[in-house]
Design a protein around this motif. Structure first.
Motif, mmCIF file in Angstrom:
data_model
loop_
_atom_site.group_PDB
_atom_site.id
_atom_site.type_symbol
_atom_site.label_atom_id
_atom_site.label_comp_id
_atom_site.label_asym_id
_atom_site.label_seq_id
_atom_site.Cartn_x
_atom_site.Cartn_y
_atom_site.Cartn_z
ATOM 1 N N LEU A 330 118.834 -96.473 55.686
ATOM 2 C CA LEU A 330 119.983 -95.830 56.307
ATOM 3 C C LEU A 330 119.641 -95.445 57.739
ATOM 4 C CD1 LEU A 330 122.870 -94.949 55.517
ATOM 5 C CD2 LEU A 330 121.935 -92.674 55.104
ATOM 6 N N LEU A 331 120.468 -95.889 58.681
ATOM 7 C CA LEU A 331 120.182 -95.649 60.098
ATOM 8 C C LEU A 331 120.761 -94.319 60.570
ATOM 9 C CD1 LEU A 331 118.907 -96.962 62.611
ATOM 10 C CD2 LEU A 331 121.147 -97.966 63.116
ATOM 11 N N ARG A 332 122.025 -94.050 60.230
ATOM 12 C CA ARG A 332 122.646 -92.797 60.661
ATOM 13 C C ARG A 332 123.908 -92.541 59.840
ATOM 14 N NH1 ARG A 332 123.785 -96.545 64.632
ATOM 15 N NH2 ARG A 332 126.001 -96.961 65.019
ATOM 16 N N SER A 333 124.392 -91.321 59.923
ATOM 17 C CA SER A 333 125.666 -90.943 59.297
ATOM 18 C C SER A 333 126.435 -90.073 60.286
ATOM 19 C CB SER A 333 125.430 -90.171 57.992
ATOM 20 O OG SER A 333 124.821 -88.918 58.250
ATOM 21 N N TRP A 334 127.715 -89.941 60.054
ATOM 22 C CA TRP A 334 128.546 -89.113 60.928
ATOM 23 C C TRP A 334 129.767 -88.670 60.144
ATOM 24 C CZ3 TRP A 334 128.006 -94.349 61.212
ATOM 25 C CH2 TRP A 334 129.153 -95.138 61.047
ATOM 26 N N GLY A 335 130.520 -87.771 60.713
ATOM 27 C CA GLY A 335 131.734 -87.279 60.066
ATOM 28 C C GLY A 335 132.889 -87.244 61.034
ATOM 29 N N GLY A 336 134.083 -87.529 60.538
ATOM 30 C CA GLY A 336 135.305 -87.411 61.316
ATOM 31 C C GLY A 336 136.201 -86.368 60.679
ATOM 32 N N ILE A 337 137.002 -85.678 61.485
ATOM 33 C CA ILE A 337 137.880 -84.623 60.980
ATOM 34 C C ILE A 337 139.238 -85.225 60.656
ATOM 35 C CG2 ILE A 337 138.815 -82.331 61.413
ATOM 36 C CD1 ILE A 337 136.714 -82.002 63.599
ATOM 37 N N MET A 338 139.554 -85.271 59.363
ATOM 38 C CA MET A 338 140.806 -85.859 58.901
ATOM 39 C C MET A 338 141.895 -84.788 58.801
ATOM 40 S SD MET A 338 139.930 -89.048 58.288
ATOM 41 C CE MET A 338 138.957 -88.814 59.771
ATOM 42 N N ASP A 339 143.059 -85.057 59.370
ATOM 43 C CA ASP A 339 144.203 -84.160 59.232
ATOM 44 C C ASP A 339 145.035 -84.646 58.046
ATOM 45 O OD1 ASP A 339 144.374 -86.308 61.044
ATOM 46 O OD2 ASP A 339 146.277 -85.615 61.858
ATOM 47 N N MET A 340 144.909 -83.940 56.930
ATOM 48 C CA MET A 340 145.476 -84.384 55.654
ATOM 49 C C MET A 340 146.811 -83.701 55.382
ATOM 50 S SD MET A 340 142.915 -86.326 54.824
ATOM 51 C CE MET A 340 143.361 -86.796 53.164
ATOM 52 N N THR A 341 147.840 -84.504 55.112
ATOM 53 C CA THR A 341 149.125 -83.976 54.676
ATOM 54 C C THR A 341 149.175 -83.950 53.151
ATOM 55 O OG1 THR A 341 150.079 -86.194 54.738
ATOM 56 C CG2 THR A 341 150.360 -84.826 56.710
ATOM 57 N N PRO A 342 150.049 -83.131 52.555
ATOM 58 C CA PRO A 342 150.129 -83.076 51.093
ATOM 59 C C PRO A 342 150.562 -84.383 50.447
ATOM 60 C CG PRO A 342 151.130 -81.122 52.057
ATOM 61 C CD PRO A 342 150.866 -82.073 53.191
ATOM 62 N N ASP A 343 151.335 -85.216 51.160
ATOM 63 C CA ASP A 343 151.837 -86.443 50.548
ATOM 64 C C ASP A 343 151.106 -87.688 51.022
ATOM 65 O OD1 ASP A 343 152.803 -86.602 53.122
ATOM 66 O OD2 ASP A 343 154.846 -87.154 52.559
ATOM 67 N N GLY A 344 150.070 -87.533 51.828
ATOM 68 C CA GLY A 344 149.278 -88.685 52.253
ATOM 69 C C GLY A 344 149.910 -89.523 53.345
ATOM 70 N N SER A 345 151.055 -89.129 53.874
ATOM 71 C CA SER A 345 151.740 -89.886 54.921
ATOM 72 C C SER A 345 151.748 -89.077 56.213
ATOM 73 C CB SER A 345 153.173 -90.214 54.505
ATOM 74 O OG SER A 345 153.183 -91.060 53.369
ATOM 75 N N PRO A 346 151.819 -89.751 57.367
ATOM 76 C CA PRO A 346 151.722 -89.050 58.652
ATOM 77 C C PRO A 346 153.010 -88.365 59.076
ATOM 78 C CG PRO A 346 151.995 -91.389 59.010
ATOM 79 C CD PRO A 346 151.871 -91.212 57.525
ATOM 80 N N ILE A 347 152.922 -87.697 60.215
ATOM 81 C CA ILE A 347 154.071 -87.039 60.841
ATOM 82 C C ILE A 347 154.196 -87.578 62.265
ATOM 83 C CG2 ILE A 347 155.055 -84.855 61.620
ATOM 84 C CD1 ILE A 347 153.205 -83.497 59.493
ATOM 85 N N ILE A 348 155.346 -88.160 62.583
ATOM 86 C CA ILE A 348 155.681 -88.534 63.963
ATOM 87 C C ILE A 348 157.098 -88.029 64.200
ATOM 88 C CG2 ILE A 348 155.945 -90.386 65.646
ATOM 89 C CD1 ILE A 348 154.116 -92.118 64.028
ATOM 90 N N ASP A 349 157.233 -86.909 64.901
ATOM 91 C CA ASP A 349 158.551 -86.294 64.963
ATOM 92 C C ASP A 349 158.626 -85.312 66.130
ATOM 93 O OD1 ASP A 349 161.144 -85.774 64.225
ATOM 94 O OD2 ASP A 349 160.647 -84.681 62.379
ATOM 95 N N LYS A 350 159.854 -84.955 66.459
ATOM 96 C CA LYS A 350 160.100 -83.855 67.378
ATOM 97 C C LYS A 350 159.844 -82.543 66.650
ATOM 98 C CE LYS A 350 164.353 -85.184 68.276
ATOM 99 N NZ LYS A 350 165.701 -85.227 68.888
ATOM 100 N N THR A 351 159.458 -81.534 67.393
ATOM 101 C CA THR A 351 159.308 -80.207 66.805
ATOM 102 C C THR A 351 160.578 -79.404 67.052
ATOM 103 O OG1 THR A 351 158.414 -79.134 68.789
ATOM 104 C CG2 THR A 351 156.851 -80.342 67.380
ATOM 105 N N GLY A 352 160.581 -78.144 66.615
ATOM 106 C CA GLY A 352 161.727 -77.280 66.866
ATOM 107 C C GLY A 352 161.792 -76.758 68.285
ATOM 108 N N ILE A 353 160.805 -77.134 69.102
ATOM 109 C CA ILE A 353 160.769 -76.732 70.510
ATOM 110 C C ILE A 353 161.157 -77.932 71.364
ATOM 111 C CG2 ILE A 353 159.269 -75.897 72.365
ATOM 112 C CD1 ILE A 353 157.506 -74.687 70.083
ATOM 113 N N ASP A 354 162.154 -77.787 72.203
ATOM 114 C CA ASP A 354 162.618 -78.902 73.035
ATOM 115 C C ASP A 354 161.479 -79.422 73.907
ATOM 116 O OD1 ASP A 354 165.144 -78.705 72.009
ATOM 117 O OD2 ASP A 354 165.996 -77.621 73.725
ATOM 118 N N GLY A 355 161.315 -80.738 73.896
ATOM 119 C CA GLY A 355 160.311 -81.363 74.741
ATOM 120 C C GLY A 355 158.912 -81.391 74.158
ATOM 121 N N LEU A 356 158.739 -80.865 72.945
ATOM 122 C CA LEU A 356 157.419 -80.856 72.318
ATOM 123 C C LEU A 356 157.446 -81.794 71.109
ATOM 124 C CD1 LEU A 356 154.568 -79.610 72.366
ATOM 125 C CD2 LEU A 356 155.413 -77.873 70.767
ATOM 126 N N TYR A 357 156.518 -82.748 71.085
ATOM 127 C CA TYR A 357 156.500 -83.799 70.082
ATOM 128 C C TYR A 357 155.153 -83.794 69.353
ATOM 129 C CZ TYR A 357 160.370 -85.312 73.027
ATOM 130 O OH TYR A 357 161.524 -85.358 73.766
#
Length: 417
Positions: A330-357
């Motif tokens: 084994l040469l090396r290992s590393w970790g990435g920070i996963m942003d996990m949703t409850p349903d396993g699917s992503p979020i691409i959307d507008k927020t409740g604040i105008d101009g913030l996505y």
């Protein structure tokens, strides 16, 4: 700068002293039309498509560290479109099509290798599930082939086919899947965005989001205040922290996902292999190292390193599937920070604040989604309406509960995240 075979030869003969920076290092301006928070794969691809598809170049990408230092450089580089759930299936199908033309689009070698992905199954029930998934993939317009044990053995003779606990019953082959060079993907998108006039601002941490009368007006950073008409948040595992600056609490958790690579070996694996009973996946890089990973560490963390029990679990799965790997160092290992949703699917959307996505919640699928995520997020920011491929990735689904299902079609299972 441009690249050519002659340029490589000339630089090789002259000590490589003529190479120039691939992108500029500008100082941030006081105001932009659009600010993208996050200089990872998704943020860079968003900037690229804002310029390429919508002609918007008064754009800044703000990166806390350096380009390519986050999850885009901390993954197992797998590209695929073998998803099952409606919404995810269409999205990743679109992403794979973009991957297939990405080198021409960027004029940059991202080392796309469509070597094929084989998902192994180990029971009659798993065979039925993968047959159903394969049919769904074909109906979606993608490729899928159901392999019997003899066909898998011809392709992957190094596997342990006769393990009494996990005998190999066959596999689902997705020939158009494969791998790409993660660093090259980041560099290619960064170079393209810069050449189109986008400012890539490194070492610029966002410390606050300015909001007036329900509308975003800019951001505060370690390099000064920057005003903007629109702001996009696309920071992977840090999404919850950045969204909190705007008073938002997101339905995500951040977990560590480990990966590993061995010393360089002679070619022995020419596919991506997924172990159906051990959440283990492996491929061989162009440099010869075996690149593999497993499951989450199963506790919330912002650390880019994992724990030893999960490392042990991954090694056990590797030895179960292919005992020959036990001889590799084994040469090396590393970790990435996963942003996990409850349903396993992503979020691409507008927020409740105008101009913030918002673009987040990629779970295990972040790298393979890089082109389509940027394409859809750029469309949302430019047109103020979702792209068809991301129409199901609404933020309000967590408030209403409508259509909450994960990529296996089995429903929301928080315990699995």
């Amino acid at each position: 700068m441009g690249y050519s075979a002659w340029q490589i030869i000339r630089e090789g003969l002259t000590g490589n002293r003529g190479w120039k920076p691939v992108w500029r290092d500008p100082a941030p301006k006081s105001e932009y039309d659009i600010v993208i928070i996050g200089g990872g794969g998704h943020g860079l691809s968003t900037a690229h498509y804002l310029a390429r598809e919508h002609g918007l170049t008064n754009v800044a990408v703000l990166e806390k560290g350096y380009i390519g230092g986050g999850n885009v450089g901390r993954n197992t580089t797998i590209v695929r479109a073998n998803y099952f759930l409606p919404g995810n299936s269409e999205f990743y199908s679109h992403s794979l099509k973009l991957w297939e033309g990405l080198e021409q689009d960027l004029n940059y070698n991202v080392m796309m290798s469509q070597r094929g992905i084989i998902n192994l199954f180990h029971s009659d029930g798993q065979r039925d599930a993968f047959a159903r998934r394969g049919n769904a993939m074909i109906n979606q317009g993608d490729d899928a082939e159901l392999l019997d044990p003899a066909a898998v053995r011809r392709l992957l003779p190094i596997l342990n086919f006769d393990n009494p606990r996990f005998p190999i019953y066959g596999g689902l082959l997705h020939r158009r899947g494969g791998t790409a060079r993660h660093d090259a993907v980041a560099w290619g998108f960064a170079r393209s965005a810069d050449r189109q006039g986008v400012d890539l601002i490194q070492n610029c941490e966002v410390t606050g989001i300015d909001i007036e009368n329900g509308r975003v007006t800019g951001v505060q950073t370690t390099r000064g205040a920057i005003r903007a008409k629109k702001v996009g948040i696309v920071v992977a595992g840090r999404s919850g922290q950045v969204a909190a600056m705007a008073g938002m609490r997101l339905p995500i958790e951040s977990h560590v996902l480990q990966a590993f690579v061995t010393e360089g070996l002679k070619p022995c694996i020419d596919h991506v292999i997924s172990f159906g009973m051990g959440h283990f996946y492996i491929s061989q890089s162009d440099k010869g190292g075996l690149v593999f990973g497993g499951d989450l560490d199963f506790y919330a963390s912002y650390a880019q390193r994992g724990n030893l029990p999960m490392a042990e679990h991954v090694m056990e799965a590797a030895m179960t599937l292919m005992p020959m790997i036990g001889k590799a160092k084994l040469l090396r290992s590393w970790g990435g920070i996963m942003d996990m949703t409850p349903d396993g699917s992503p979020i691409i959307d507008k927020t409740g604040i105008d101009g913030l996505y918002l673009d987040c919640g990629w779970c295990y699928g972040g790298f393979k989604a890089v082109p389509a995520s940027g394409f859809a997020f750029a469309h949302l920011i430019a047109q103020d309406r979702p792209h068809d491929t991301a129409a199901r990735f609404r933020l309000d689904r967590f408030r209403t509960g409508a259509g909450l299902m994960d990529e296996e079609g089995t429903g929301a299972q928080h315990n699995l995240h």
